[in-house]
Design an enzyme around this catalytic site. Structure first.
Site, PDB file in Angstrom:
ATOM      1  N   ASP A  31      40.419   7.194  58.196  1.00  0.00           N
ATOM      2  CA  ASP A  31      40.080   8.301  57.299  1.00  0.00           C
ATOM      3  C   ASP A  31      40.200   7.754  55.875  1.00  0.00           C
ATOM      4  O   ASP A  31      41.311   7.506  55.396  1.00  0.00           O
ATOM      5  CB  ASP A  31      41.065   9.450  57.543  1.00  0.00           C
ATOM      6  N   TYR A  36      35.146  10.777  48.208  1.00  0.00           N
ATOM      7  CA  TYR A  36      34.197  10.887  47.096  1.00  0.00           C
ATOM      8  C   TYR A  36      34.805  10.326  45.803  1.00  0.00           C
ATOM      9  O   TYR A  36      34.143   9.616  45.049  1.00  0.00           O
ATOM     10  CB  TYR A  36      33.779  12.352  46.855  1.00  0.00           C
ATOM     11  N   ARG A  68      45.969  15.014  42.448  1.00  0.00           N
ATOM     12  CA  ARG A  68      46.778  15.815  43.372  1.00  0.00           C
ATOM     13  C   ARG A  68      48.230  15.862  42.900  1.00  0.00           C
ATOM     14  O   ARG A  68      48.907  16.880  43.036  1.00  0.00           O
ATOM     15  CB  ARG A  68      46.706  15.250  44.793  1.00  0.00           C
ATOM     16  N   ASP A 125      33.562  10.247  55.909  1.00  0.00           N
ATOM     17  CA  ASP A 125      34.810   9.536  55.613  1.00  0.00           C
ATOM     18  C   ASP A 125      35.732   9.313  56.793  1.00  0.00           C
ATOM     19  O   ASP A 125      36.880   8.928  56.609  1.00  0.00           O
ATOM     20  CB  ASP A 125      35.562  10.286  54.507  1.00  0.00           C
ATOM     21  N   GLU A 126      35.233   9.532  58.012  1.00  0.00           N
ATOM     22  CA  GLU A 126      36.082   9.267  59.173  1.00  0.00           C
ATOM     23  C   GLU A 126      35.345   8.431  60.212  1.00  0.00           C
ATOM     24  O   GLU A 126      34.154   8.612  60.426  1.00  0.00           O
ATOM     25  CB  GLU A 126      36.522  10.580  59.832  1.00  0.00           C
TER      26      GLU A 126
END
Length: 635
Positions: A31, A36, A68, A125-126
């Site tokens: 992952d 992005y 974050r 994305d995985e």
DNA sequence: CTGGGGTCCT
DNA sequence: AGGACCC
């Protein structure tokens, strides 16, 4: 495959339901971190130190970890993000081209390490990779008496390709965490599953390091025995790290690591249990409708419904779940499937890597889209993008050495593009904005409606420009579809429009495929007779066997009770088998509609089911005309 | 005023 | 053609 310790042991069962955990595979789930944002950072490395958010319309679709740390999160409203973090760098990410390209590149990179091509992408994305064969090969190589000095071989043919590692331990984190006191305790290194997981974890670490050093991307990884578990366990250590789910995987009493791990998850967090299923499951254990907002009332307190709450609920099992979750419209066997998920069982295979998507779609959302003129304009914009995407994703360009017709001595590299796959269908979807309620509010609905039509063959032309093709596509196909979708003259108010190419049919049945070989032979040799040879890949050894394709084509025609006819110009054999749905429609202005049949001397050779191509004079059944027209389009 | 994609099933 | 699921 290595002989395993399994005797796959039974999971505790309810009334005779046997559930087996498949322990024969080793799977890695990748992952990419804040994907992005990472793509943007790779383009502009100075942004790595800044809080960075990627915007689509009104929301932050993702943000980097610096953002974050400052309180931003995925799917947050832009206004709120700016309030929380005024110096956030915001990059618009509605055009997915760069993300798609980066995703493809990383996927191809990971695939290059796979031996069995079982690499499956989910979203951009995985990636899951089934590395069972690589792991088992290396288990056979290692010296059980000296696990600390082991070489991991990455190639079946080159024994020097690989890396040194210590097979007596795990690379990265584990679940459960190994405490310092346990670390010295004797572990059963003869447990084949444990050893295989060790190897999987070292391979995962190697691949992560390569991803960083060769591509500049970090990712989060999980290692386990099935797709469900490796995906979930990766989340335990989040950015740029990895976690391996340790044995024991089975027990009589639920004291195994699989059960203790999965039991703690909120039910909606289990992949495969979406919003609807989760609501039904919560309602059942709460004995009341689950609160919509997922802030669930549970015994008066604000608590979540965990997998354990459901799994241990009275009378729980596949049949009960089938009763709760099943019904008209629901997939068959949903009860058994969910019961499996709640027990950490998932026997779905990691999909074979594909080089062509099954669908390509382009969409945009709008605050207000009401006039037909505006819609037409937007359809044109979307059509251009769709055609560009079809060229990017469905076209194979190989630099082919060709002899220039003017000068036989002048050999030039000419980029020869060919379609790898043809979408048979085009679909137009819209999302009508729900009408206003009497009280002025709006119901929110994301439901879409759609209409489909056969994909017109002219879109496959490589001679005409995208601009002119897009205009024609809008005029001849999309506007008529729009009228079918919205028969009302006006009054519609659309919040979204989507144009999709679906029903992908491979141009060649396999890699190195039939259709391409035929086309290349034509280009190179211009040999009309050899058109009718096709290579049929037969056995496992990939040896090619020459087969006279005219016999195959004839067989198909015979089924339609046609008289033998002279072979038409190249219908690519794999396409001629596509079938009866491959029929042009009246709107497509093809040059071989039924009325265009020849009426001259050889009319008696054509019965009602066969048609002649005006372009080349070839005769063929109607089901072959679509493929035939596409062949002309690209030659 | 939740994006712009995807997959599979009925 | 739509719905449920995934990111």
């Amino acid at each position: 495959m290595l002989p395993c310790n399994t005797t796959p042991m039974d999971i505790p069962r309810r009334r005779g339901q046997r559930l087996k955990r498949q322990l024969d595979s080793i799977i890695i789930h990748f992952d990419y971190d804040a994907f992005y944002a990472s793509v943007i950072e790779a383009e502009t490395p100075s942004l790595r130190a800044r809080p960075l958010a990627v915007q689509q319309k009104q929301i932050v679709v993702t943000c980097n970890y610096e953002a974050r740390r400052r309180g931003l999160y995925k799917l947050q409203l832009i206004t709120e993000a700016k309030k929380t973090c005024p110096d956030v760098v915001i990059v618009l990410g509605e055009d997915l081209t760069r993300f798609r390209n980066a995703s493809k590149e990383l996927y191809a990179f990971l695939r290059s390490f796979s031996w069995n091509s079982r690499c499956e992408r989910l979203g951009f994305d995985e990636v899951w990779m089934d590395v069972t064969d690589i792991v088992d090969y290396n288990v056979r190589l290692l010296n059980q008496n000296d696990l600390a000095n082991t070489f991991f071989c990455l190639s079946k043919t080159d024994p020097t390709e690989g890396f040194a590692f210590d097979a007596s331990g795990v690379a990265g984190h584990t679940y459960p965490e190994v405490t310092s006191t346990e670390a010295d305790a004797p572990r059963d290194l003869w447990d084949p599953l444990r050893l295989r997981l060790h190897l999987g974890s070292h391979l995962a670490q190697h691949l992560r390091q390569k991803l960083v050093s060769k591509k500049g991307y970090t990712c989060t990884v999980g290692v386990s025995t099935n797709k469900l578990l490796c995906k979930l366990v990766g989340n335990v250590h989040k950015p740029s790290d990895q976690t391996t789910l340790l044995p024991p995987y089975t027990s009589e009493d639920g004291c195994d690591n699989v059960t203790s791990f999965i039991d703690e998850h909120e039910v909606g967090k289990i992949p495969g249990i979406g919003f609807k299923l989760a609501q039904k499951l919560r309602a059942h254990v709460l004995q009341q409708p689950a609160d919509f907002d997922s802030g669930l009332v549970y015994g008066g307190t604000n608590e979540k419904v965990l997998v354990r709450d459901i799994r241990t609920f009275s009378d729980m099992g596949p049949e009960t779940l089938e009763r709760i979750l099943g019904g008209p419209g629901t997939p068959h066997g949903i009860g058994a499937k969910v019961w499996g998920l709640l027990n950490g069982c998932d026997d779905t295979e990691v999909g074979q890597a594909r080089d062509v998507p099954t669908q390509i779609s382009i969409e945009d959302s709008y605050v207000r889209l009401v006039a037909l003129e505006e819609v037409t304009k937007e359809l044109l914009v979307l059509s251009r993008s769709l055609l560009r995407r079809m060229h990017a994703d469905l076209l194979d360009d190989d630099e082919d050495l060709q002899v220039s017709p003017n000068d036989g001595a002048n050999i030039a590299a000419i980029s020869e593009k060919r379609w790898l796959a043809f979408p048979k269908t085009i679909r137009l979807s819209t999302r009508p904005r729900p009408p206003q309620n009497p009280d002025g509010s709006r119901n929110r609905s994301f439901a879409r409606i759609s209409r489909s039509a056969p994909m017109p063959n002219f879109v496959f032309s490589l001679k005409d420009g995208i601009e002119v093709l897009a205009e024609r596509l809008v005029k001849e196909t999309l506007v008529p579809l729009f009228r079918k979708l919205h028969p009302e003259k006006s009054g519609w108010n659309l919040s979204l429009v989507n144009v999709a190419a679906t029903g992908m049919v491979d141009a060649a049945s396999e890699k190195g495929g039939v259709g391409r070989d035929i086309g290349k032979m034509l280009k190179r040799q211009g040999d009309v007779l050899k058109q009718w040879k096709v290579y049929d890949t037969g056995g496992q050894d990939q040896t090619k066997e020459e087969v006279d394709v005219s016999m195959q084509v004839q067989d198909v025609w015979d089924e339609k009770n046609l008289e033998p006819s002279p072979p038409p110009p190249p219908i690519r054999p794999s396409e001629s088998r596509i079938g009866s749905e491959d029929i042009p429609t009246p709107s497509q202005e093809l040059s071989f509609l039924p009325e265009d049949r020849w009426e001259s001397e050889d009319e008696d050779m054509l019965d009602d089911d066969s048609y002649r191509c005006e372009e080349c004079g070839g005769v063929m059944p109607i089901f072959a005309m679509g493929a035939h027209a596409r062949w002309h389009a690209q030659n």
